[in-house]
Design a protein around this motif. Structure first.
Motif, PDB file in Angstrom:
ATOM      1  N   THR A  21      -8.565   1.043   3.377  1.00 34.21           N
ATOM      2  CA  THR A  21      -7.204   0.599   3.682  1.00 34.21           C
ATOM      3  C   THR A  21      -6.620  -0.092   2.462  1.00 34.21           C
ATOM      4  O   THR A  21      -7.226  -0.996   1.904  1.00 34.21           O
ATOM      5  CB  THR A  21      -7.205  -0.382   4.871  1.00 34.21           C
ATOM      6  OG1 THR A  21      -7.798   0.265   5.991  1.00 34.21           O
ATOM      7  CG2 THR A  21      -5.795  -0.805   5.226  1.00 34.21           C
ATOM      8  N   ARG A  22      -5.438   0.339   2.068  1.00 30.13           N
ATOM      9  CA  ARG A  22      -4.781  -0.261   0.905  1.00 30.13           C
ATOM     10  C   ARG A  22      -4.060  -1.538   1.310  1.00 30.13           C
ATOM     11  O   ARG A  22      -3.638  -1.693   2.441  1.00 30.13           O
ATOM     12  CB  ARG A  22      -3.788   0.729   0.301  1.00 30.13           C
ATOM     13  CG  ARG A  22      -4.461   2.002  -0.170  1.00 30.13           C
ATOM     14  CD  ARG A  22      -3.505   2.997  -0.764  1.00 30.13           C
ATOM     15  NE  ARG A  22      -2.381   3.265   0.144  1.00 30.13           N
ATOM     16  CZ  ARG A  22      -1.211   3.718  -0.259  1.00 30.13           C
ATOM     17  NH1 ARG A  22      -0.978   3.965  -1.530  1.00 30.13           N
ATOM     18  NH2 ARG A  22      -0.247   3.933   0.599  1.00 30.13           N
ATOM     19  N   MET A  24      -0.985  -3.212  -0.333  1.00 34.73           N
ATOM     20  CA  MET A  24       0.020  -3.075  -1.376  1.00 34.73           C
ATOM     21  C   MET A  24       0.866  -4.335  -1.474  1.00 34.73           C
ATOM     22  O   MET A  24       1.327  -4.858  -0.467  1.00 34.73           O
ATOM     23  CB  MET A  24       0.915  -1.879  -1.078  1.00 34.73           C
ATOM     24  CG  MET A  24       0.173  -0.565  -0.884  1.00 34.73           C
ATOM     25  SD  MET A  24      -0.825  -0.061  -2.297  1.00 34.73           S
ATOM     26  CE  MET A  24       0.459   0.376  -3.456  1.00 34.73           C
ATOM     27  N   THR A  28       3.446   0.112  -6.151  1.00 34.56           N
ATOM     28  CA  THR A  28       2.392   0.752  -6.938  1.00 34.56           C
ATOM     29  C   THR A  28       1.109  -0.061  -7.090  1.00 34.56           C
ATOM     30  O   THR A  28       0.113   0.466  -7.562  1.00 34.56           O
ATOM     31  CB  THR A  28       2.904   1.056  -8.361  1.00 34.56           C
ATOM     32  OG1 THR A  28       3.317  -0.160  -8.984  1.00 34.56           O
ATOM     33  CG2 THR A  28       4.061   2.044  -8.325  1.00 34.56           C
ATOM     34  N   ASN A  30      -2.101  -1.919  -5.668  1.00 29.61           N
ATOM     35  CA  ASN A  30      -3.008  -2.062  -4.539  1.00 29.61           C
ATOM     36  C   ASN A  30      -3.997  -3.186  -4.853  1.00 29.61           C
ATOM     37  O   ASN A  30      -4.879  -3.030  -5.690  1.00 29.61           O
ATOM     38  CB  ASN A  30      -3.742  -0.746  -4.293  1.00 29.61           C
ATOM     39  CG  ASN A  30      -4.715  -0.821  -3.131  1.00 29.61           C
ATOM     40  OD1 ASN A  30      -4.752  -1.798  -2.395  1.00 29.61           O
ATOM     41  ND2 ASN A  30      -5.495   0.220  -2.981  1.00 29.61           N
ATOM     42  N   GLU A  33      -7.946  -2.693  -4.937  1.00 34.35           N
ATOM     43  CA  GLU A  33      -8.662  -2.176  -6.104  1.00 34.35           C
ATOM     44  C   GLU A  33      -9.161  -3.290  -7.009  1.00 34.35           C
ATOM     45  O   GLU A  33     -10.157  -3.130  -7.710  1.00 34.35           O
ATOM     46  CB  GLU A  33      -7.758  -1.226  -6.891  1.00 34.35           C
ATOM     47  CG  GLU A  33      -7.415   0.032  -6.116  1.00 34.35           C
ATOM     48  CD  GLU A  33      -6.392   0.893  -6.834  1.00 34.35           C
ATOM     49  OE1 GLU A  33      -5.938   0.521  -7.941  1.00 34.35           O
ATOM     50  OE2 GLU A  33      -6.041   1.945  -6.274  1.00 34.35           O
ATOM     51  N   THR A  39      -9.782  -8.487   0.034  1.00 32.86           N
ATOM     52  CA  THR A  39      -8.929  -7.591   0.811  1.00 32.86           C
ATOM     53  C   THR A  39      -9.579  -7.251   2.134  1.00 32.86           C
ATOM     54  O   THR A  39      -8.924  -7.285   3.184  1.00 32.86           O
ATOM     55  CB  THR A  39      -8.632  -6.303   0.025  1.00 32.86           C
ATOM     56  OG1 THR A  39      -7.955  -6.655  -1.178  1.00 32.86           O
ATOM     57  CG2 THR A  39      -7.776  -5.346   0.833  1.00 32.86           C
ATOM     58  N   PRO A 104      -0.907  -2.445   6.309  1.00 33.50           N
ATOM     59  CA  PRO A 104      -0.569  -1.451   5.292  1.00 33.50           C
ATOM     60  C   PRO A 104       0.372  -0.368   5.771  1.00 33.50           C
ATOM     61  O   PRO A 104       1.026   0.278   4.979  1.00 33.50           O
ATOM     62  CB  PRO A 104      -1.918  -0.862   4.903  1.00 33.50           C
ATOM     63  CG  PRO A 104      -2.784  -1.066   6.099  1.00 33.50           C
ATOM     64  CD  PRO A 104      -2.317  -2.373   6.714  1.00 33.50           C
TER      65      PRO A 104
END
Length: 109
Positions: A21-22, A24, A28, A30, A33, A39, A104
């Motif tokens: 699951t991102r 954001m 652009t 995230n 990462e 997160t 998200p």
């Protein structure tokens, strides 16, 4: 199939693995990462608040519907001034912090 699911679960549980699951914070970027563990924890914590969100918003929507049907044109004027001031303050705060939404998909619940 079960082996594949077990492997995916093991990989997701591995420290440092980017969550599926991102999260954001712009169109652009995230955060998942860069901060995968944080997160993952944030997404788990966010799930805890979903029932509270529903229980808070459903009565509000009900009251708004009932008041609107009772006096469609002037119902807001019948609300006490201190309540209207508090609503305005909350709306300003909510708009300013809209970027903090942890969902998200951007849905309400």
């Amino acid at each position: 199939l079960l082996l594949g699911q077990t492997a995916q679960k093991a990989i997701r549980a591995t420290p440092g693995t980017v969550p599926q699951t991102r999260l954001m914070i712009s169109g652009t970027f995230n955060v998942a990462e860069v901060l995968p563990e944080e997160t993952r924890e944030a997404l788990e914590t966010a799930g805890t608040f979903k029932p509270f969100f529903a229980f808070e918003n459903e009565p509000r929507d009900f009251i708004l519907t009932v008041r609107s049907e009772a006096d469609r044109d002037n119902w807001w004027n019948a609300v006490p001034q201190d309540v209207r001031d508090e609503v305005a303050k909350q709306e300003t705060t909510e708009e300013a912090k809209r970027w903090m939404n942890l969902n998200p998909l951007g849905s309400r619940i």
